[in-house]
Design an enzyme around this catalytic site. Sequence first.
Site, short mmCIF file in Angstrom:
data_model
loop_
_atom_site.label_atom_id
_atom_site.label_comp_id
_atom_site.label_asym_id
_atom_site.label_seq_id
_atom_site.Cartn_x
_atom_site.Cartn_y
_atom_site.Cartn_z
N LYS A 9 1.69 -7.70 -10.59
CA LYS A 9 1.04 -6.92 -11.65
C LYS A 9 1.34 -7.47 -13.05
O LYS A 9 2.24 -8.29 -13.22
CB LYS A 9 1.49 -5.46 -11.54
N PHE A 57 -2.86 9.91 -12.83
CA PHE A 57 -2.47 8.59 -13.36
C PHE A 57 -3.57 7.54 -13.25
O PHE A 57 -3.38 6.40 -13.69
CB PHE A 57 -1.21 8.09 -12.64
N ARG A 85 6.09 -5.24 2.85
CA ARG A 85 6.47 -3.92 2.33
C ARG A 85 7.99 -3.77 2.26
O ARG A 85 8.51 -3.18 1.32
CB ARG A 85 5.87 -2.81 3.21
N THR A 91 8.01 2.45 -3.89
CA THR A 91 7.14 2.46 -5.06
C THR A 91 7.90 2.69 -6.35
O THR A 91 7.66 2.01 -7.35
CB THR A 91 6.05 3.55 -4.89
N ARG A 102 11.27 -4.60 -6.06
CA ARG A 102 11.26 -3.47 -7.00
C ARG A 102 12.67 -2.98 -7.32
O ARG A 102 12.93 -2.57 -8.44
CB ARG A 102 10.41 -2.33 -6.45
N ASN A 112 6.04 -1.25 -11.77
CA ASN A 112 6.79 -1.53 -10.55
C ASN A 112 6.50 -2.91 -9.95
O ASN A 112 6.65 -3.13 -8.77
CB ASN A 112 6.62 -0.41 -9.52
N HIS A 115 1.96 -4.96 -6.09
CA HIS A 115 1.23 -4.13 -5.13
C HIS A 115 1.24 -4.87 -3.80
O HIS A 115 1.08 -6.08 -3.75
CB HIS A 115 -0.23 -3.94 -5.58
#
Length: 149
Positions: A9, A57, A85, A91, A102, A112, A115
């Site tokens: 991100k 959000f 994952r 998250t 993270r 964070n 994705h």
Amino acid sequence: MERTFLMIKPDAVQRNLIGEIISRIERKGLKLVGGKFMTVPQSLAEEHYAEHTDKPFYKHLISFITSAPVFAMVVEGEDAVHVARHIIGKTNPSEATPGTIRGDLGLTVGRNIIHGSDSVESANKEINLWFKADELSEYSESRESWLYE
């Protein structure tokens, strides 16, 4: 081999973390088979996050993801969705285990870092949304015989 979609991100791009993140993913045995550095068009962001349209959000998320470049990628490996994952972590970075992307690098739930598709079905949908078939590579690595029985 299973494939999954990952997106580094804007917060991670701006913090110069692309190399660190890809390195962690590759060290866990996942193979990069497609990647692109891009500014996300509004329409793609809206389609990608369509399931969150009614959430408070949503507008902030769309604004954030289109605000600066991302690095979108497809990785491949045994149980790729689950492995990715696990590497990514929860998250909310404050709840993510140390040693995860993270947990070590994320700042807040809104910043964070990355994705990752949450299921094989989501991975297939997101890969097809973000990549054309000819943008993904098929190749073997010499290390594969050392990683998989």
